[in-house]
Design a protein around this motif. Structure first.
Motif, PDB file in Angstrom:
ATOM      1  N   PHE A 133       0.832  -1.206   0.000  1.00 25.88           N
ATOM      2  CA  PHE A 133       0.000   0.000   0.000  1.00 25.88           C
ATOM      3  C   PHE A 133       0.867   1.257   0.000  1.00 25.88           C
ATOM      4  CE2 PHE A 133      -1.630   3.360   2.774  1.00 25.88           C
ATOM      5  CZ  PHE A 133      -2.734   3.780   2.050  1.00 25.88           C
ATOM      6  N   PHE A 134       1.807   1.333   0.919  1.00 28.41           N
ATOM      7  CA  PHE A 134       2.658   2.513   1.002  1.00 28.41           C
ATOM      8  C   PHE A 134       3.531   2.666  -0.239  1.00 28.41           C
ATOM      9  CE2 PHE A 134       1.840   2.158   5.640  1.00 28.41           C
ATOM     10  CZ  PHE A 134       1.389   3.445   5.847  1.00 28.41           C
ATOM     11  N   SER A 135       3.996   1.562  -0.779  1.00 28.38           N
ATOM     12  CA  SER A 135       4.855   1.624  -1.963  1.00 28.38           C
ATOM     13  C   SER A 135       4.081   2.106  -3.178  1.00 28.38           C
ATOM     14  CB  SER A 135       5.469   0.249  -2.237  1.00 28.38           C
ATOM     15  OG  SER A 135       6.258  -0.180  -1.146  1.00 28.38           O
ATOM     16  N   LEU A 136       2.878   1.594  -3.360  1.00 30.36           N
ATOM     17  CA  LEU A 136       2.056   2.027  -4.499  1.00 30.36           C
ATOM     18  C   LEU A 136       1.649   3.488  -4.330  1.00 30.36           C
ATOM     19  CD1 LEU A 136       0.723   1.193  -7.131  1.00 30.36           C
ATOM     20  CD2 LEU A 136      -1.288   0.486  -5.827  1.00 30.36           C
ATOM     21  N   TYR A 137       1.341   3.881  -3.101  1.00 32.26           N
ATOM     22  CA  TYR A 137       1.020   5.293  -2.815  1.00 32.26           C
ATOM     23  C   TYR A 137       2.188   6.171  -3.214  1.00 32.26           C
ATOM     24  CZ  TYR A 137      -0.458   9.373  -0.039  1.00 32.26           C
ATOM     25  OH  TYR A 137      -0.832  10.618   0.359  1.00 32.26           O
ATOM     26  N   MET A 195     -14.326   5.035   8.489  1.00 29.20           N
ATOM     27  CA  MET A 195     -13.174   5.850   8.883  1.00 29.20           C
ATOM     28  C   MET A 195     -12.174   5.991   7.743  1.00 29.20           C
ATOM     29  SD  MET A 195     -12.543   4.711  12.859  1.00 29.20           S
ATOM     30  CE  MET A 195     -12.487   2.961  12.530  1.00 29.20           C
ATOM     31  N   LEU A 196     -11.963   4.901   7.027  1.00 26.92           N
ATOM     32  CA  LEU A 196     -11.008   4.945   5.923  1.00 26.92           C
ATOM     33  C   LEU A 196     -11.539   5.733   4.728  1.00 26.92           C
ATOM     34  CD1 LEU A 196      -9.567   1.314   5.960  1.00 26.92           C
ATOM     35  CD2 LEU A 196      -8.411   3.415   6.645  1.00 26.92           C
ATOM     36  N   LEU A 197     -12.869   5.893   4.657  1.00 26.59           N
ATOM     37  CA  LEU A 197     -13.467   6.660   3.564  1.00 26.59           C
ATOM     38  C   LEU A 197     -12.879   8.067   3.507  1.00 26.59           C
ATOM     39  CD1 LEU A 197     -15.658   7.221   1.394  1.00 26.59           C
ATOM     40  CD2 LEU A 197     -17.212   7.756   3.276  1.00 26.59           C
ATOM     41  N   TYR A 198     -12.724   8.705   4.670  1.00 22.96           N
ATOM     42  CA  TYR A 198     -12.219  10.075   4.697  1.00 22.96           C
ATOM     43  C   TYR A 198     -10.736  10.129   4.333  1.00 22.96           C
ATOM     44  CZ  TYR A 198     -16.628  11.228   6.903  1.00 22.96           C
ATOM     45  OH  TYR A 198     -17.953  11.404   7.140  1.00 22.96           O
ATOM     46  N   PHE A 199     -10.016   9.086   4.659  1.00 23.92           N
ATOM     47  CA  PHE A 199      -8.599   9.049   4.289  1.00 23.92           C
ATOM     48  C   PHE A 199      -8.440   8.930   2.782  1.00 23.92           C
ATOM     49  CE2 PHE A 199      -4.934   6.384   3.161  1.00 23.92           C
ATOM     50  CZ  PHE A 199      -3.904   7.220   3.578  1.00 23.92           C
ATOM     51  N   PHE A 200      -9.189   8.028   2.170  1.00 27.10           N
ATOM     52  CA  PHE A 200      -9.051   7.792   0.736  1.00 27.10           C
ATOM     53  C   PHE A 200      -9.654   8.913  -0.101  1.00 27.10           C
ATOM     54  CE2 PHE A 200      -8.089   3.440   2.028  1.00 27.10           C
ATOM     55  CZ  PHE A 200      -7.080   3.128   1.137  1.00 27.10           C
ATOM     56  N   ALA A 201     -10.475   9.756   0.508  1.00 22.38           N
ATOM     57  CA  ALA A 201     -11.057  10.873  -0.239  1.00 22.38           C
ATOM     58  C   ALA A 201     -10.001  11.843  -0.727  1.00 22.38           C
ATOM     59  CB  ALA A 201     -12.077  11.607   0.634  1.00 22.38           C
ATOM     60  N   SER A 202      -8.857  11.923  -0.048  1.00 20.39           N
ATOM     61  CA  SER A 202      -7.816  12.888  -0.421  1.00 20.39           C
ATOM     62  C   SER A 202      -6.591  12.234  -1.049  1.00 20.39           C
ATOM     63  CB  SER A 202      -7.373  13.684   0.819  1.00 20.39           C
ATOM     64  OG  SER A 202      -6.865  12.813   1.818  1.00 20.39           O
ATOM     65  N   THR A 203      -6.609  10.930  -1.225  1.00 22.40           N
ATOM     66  CA  THR A 203      -5.466  10.239  -1.809  1.00 22.40           C
ATOM     67  C   THR A 203      -5.576  10.213  -3.330  1.00 22.40           C
ATOM     68  OG1 THR A 203      -6.573   8.106  -1.598  1.00 22.40           O
ATOM     69  CG2 THR A 203      -5.150   8.771   0.215  1.00 22.40           C
ATOM     70  N   PRO A 204      -4.483   9.945  -4.050  1.00 24.62           N
ATOM     71  CA  PRO A 204      -4.548   9.882  -5.513  1.00 24.62           C
ATOM     72  C   PRO A 204      -5.601   8.901  -6.001  1.00 24.62           C
ATOM     73  CG  PRO A 204      -2.266   9.899  -4.780  1.00 24.62           C
ATOM     74  CD  PRO A 204      -3.103   9.773  -3.554  1.00 24.62           C
TER      75      PRO A 204
END
Length: 592
Positions: free
Chosen positions: A437-441, A534-543
């Motif tokens: 996950f972190f590597s692809l990010y 909870m993760l919905l808000y995190f992924f809302a701002s990710t690529p």
């Protein structure tokens, strides 16, 4: 105790995610907006002070700065701009292949800007020594060439009037590498000591990325090591000096790089410097070569390469191979997980070479990665399915020993051992996917190849967040979330939730619902069901590209779980939902 530890670990991880989401929405978001407002206020104050206070920095617009020197045009397949005859600098440069925004009429990315304009940025090479040598105010004469382009170098000349004649030849290739050949002839009667010098200088801090995942600032390969100093610590610690044979050094943004590459056989003193001039922080990466003694009648030449362009991995790697520039593709910030980010990027780019769309390449990459993780995930889902099947027996154990938790734990673990079930296997897929996950990010965020790379429909930049928002019904309502009074910043910031993040939350909920079938503890089950929200808000701002990956990964997971649960004849949410829908239709049909 193993079960209790697993439950506590799950609760701890979920609480940490909740805290991170809370911190991102209610602390980092407002603080970032406050920081930007302060930056704008400070910039306005600096401009006002510059206009009134003697000794403060004053600026002209870009066109006026360009007019301060005669110029020779640069025109290559990748670059356009000009060389200033005053100073002989590369100080006017745009990247033809990259635009500032997605619009077709968006202007090209600006890399270099002439001195005198705000945020000046340029590269130069010259000689230093006790004699009068070319400097920023030196007026060179164009001796040969009319336009600097591949295969058509330009020649400049200048005499110091004291016996030294200087000649400079500037050549450029099809991409971003300039070759500057500086020659000096001593027509005097005494020997002269000189040393070659080259630098990249940036006046003022650029607009930095909002996340700390990317390195921006000083960068180079010196003394066999990669050197990285971000702008803030660079300003704080001041000058840093290295001795190196060859290597390279420069200043990097997220996607762009300006670097000097000395002769790879020469020993140089390389330095990352920062000075404050008229209230402006001036960042400079420079190198000085060995001192040369030039006898009367003798001539010496110094060759320096200057890279000014986009950090495209294939281009950097080609320079590393053909020109022997060490670790040049490390100008791309691969991060601590470089042993994963590099292969993931290579695989993604290879797939893209066949399909021509990075969004599809991400989907196919998902299949490849999940295929590699298939054996681990299979063991995990088999374990969870078996645990679900044993749920009635575990309930009997709990009722039989309702006043002795230790006995419940002992008999439950004995049951697991008898059935050859490892309850910790459920964590294995998550643990395996964390570094991926972190590597692809990292790959999606830092690699230039992802910038402005379209997928389908509304996603035209996989490196940016999903542009749609539920606030205006994904564009159906005629207003922008940012335009809402008082709360526009929140609606367009933490609450900007697009289609793909919602798809992620839905698929994550389904996957979690299937996994939680094996969880008997009510608290642990509730926490696992809240995780997608909870993760919905995190992924809302990710690529968007990362969210596309996770949606596909979740669908892969759901399919794998469903097949295994059907094989072990375990109830699952999909079959339960289908049964409910069939039951709801049956009375209607009978009524008809």
């Amino acid at each position: 105790m193993d079960k209790e530890n697993a439950r506590n670990t799950t609760i701890f991880l979920v609480c940490m995610v909740a805290l991170l989401v809370f911190y991102e929405i209610f602390v980092i978001g407002p603080r970032e907006k406050q920081r930007q407002a302060q930056q704008h206020a400070v910039a306005a104050q600096q401009q006002a002070v510059a206009a009134a206070a003697p000794g403060a920095a004053t600026y002209v617009n870009r066109a006026q700065a360009l007019a301060g020197s005669p110029r020779v045009q640069i025109d290559t397949p990748a670059l356009q701009g000009s060389v200033a005859l005053k100073g002989g600098r590369l100080d006017d440069l745009f990247l033809k292949g990259y635009r500032q925004g997605l619009a077709k009429d968006s202007p090209p990315v600006e890399l270099f800007r002439p001195e005198g304009a705000k945020q000046a940025y340029f590269a130069e090479s010259t000689w230093v020594g006790p004699a009068l040598t070319p400097g920023p105010l030196t007026q060179w004469t164009l001796a040969s060439g009319t336009v600097l382009s591949p295969g058509h170098p330009i020649g400049l000349t200048w005499s110091n009037g004291a016996g030294l004649d200087f000649a400079r030849t500037i050549a450029v290739d099809d991409h971003y590498m300039f070759t500057v050949s500086d020659q000096v002839t001593n027509h005097g009667t005494a020997p002269i000591k000189l040393a070659p010098y080259a630098s990249v200088q940036r006046q003022g801090e650029p607009e930095l990325s909002k996340t700390n995942i990317i390195h921006e600032g000083a960068v180079g390969s010196l003394g066999g090591q990669l050197r990285l100093i971000a702008f803030k610590p660079w300003k704080k610690q001041g000058d840093t000096t290295f001795t190196s044979t060859g290597g390279w050094l420069g200043i990097t943004d997220k996607y762009w790089l300006a670097a000097i590459v000395p002769d790879q056989t020469a020993q140089v003193k390389a330095q990352f410097r920062v000075d404050t001039v008229n209230g402006v922080n001036v960042y400079e990466a420079d190198d000085v070569g060995a001192i040369r003694t030039l006898a009367p009648g003798a001539t010496t030449t110094s060759n320096t390469r200057i890279f000014a362009g986009a950090k495209k991995v294939s281009v950097l790697a080609n320079y590393e191979k053909t020109l022997g520039v060490p670790h040049f593709d490390d100008a791309v910030d691969w991060g601590h997980f470089w042993f994963l980010t590099r292969p993931i990027f290579w695989l993604l780019e290879t797939i893209h070479g066949y399909v021509g769309n990075f969004g599809i390449a991400i989907l196919l990459l998902t299949v490849v990665l999940r295929g590699l993780m298939f054996p681990f995930a299979n063991k995990s889902y088999e374990s969870m399915s078996k645990m679900k099947k044993l749920a009635p027996e575990i309930d009997i154990i709990k009722k039989r020993n309702d006043k002795d938790p230790a006995k419940v734990q002992q008999e439950t673990m004995a049951l697991y051992q008898r059935e050859k079930i490892n309850p910790l296997m459920g964590c294995l897929p998550v643990l395996v996917q964390i570094p991926i996950f972190f590597s692809l990010y990292k790959v999606l965020y830092v690699s230039l190849e992802m910038r402005h790379a379209p997928f389908f429909g509304w996603v035209q930049d996989l490196s940016a967040r999903d542009p749609t928002s539920f606030v205006n019904l994904f564009g159906l309502l005629p207003f922008s979330p940012a335009s809402v009074p008082m709360i526009g910043g929140i609606l367009d910031g933490p609450l900007h939730i697009g289609v793909y993040p919602i798809l992620y939350a839905a698929t994550m909920w389904l996957s979690t619902a299937m996994s939680s079938q094996s969880i008997t503890d009510p608290t642990q089950k509730m926490v696992s069901q809240l995780m997608p929200v909870m993760l919905l808000y995190f992924f809302a701002s990710t690529p968007a590209g990362l969210v596309v990956y996770w949606v596909a990964s979740n669908l892969f997971t759901v399919g794998q779980q469903y097949i295994i649960m059907r094989r072990f004849k375990v109830d699952n949410p999909i079959d339960s939902l289908i049964a409910k829908l069939r039951g709801a239709r049956t009375p209607s049909a009978a009524a008809g």
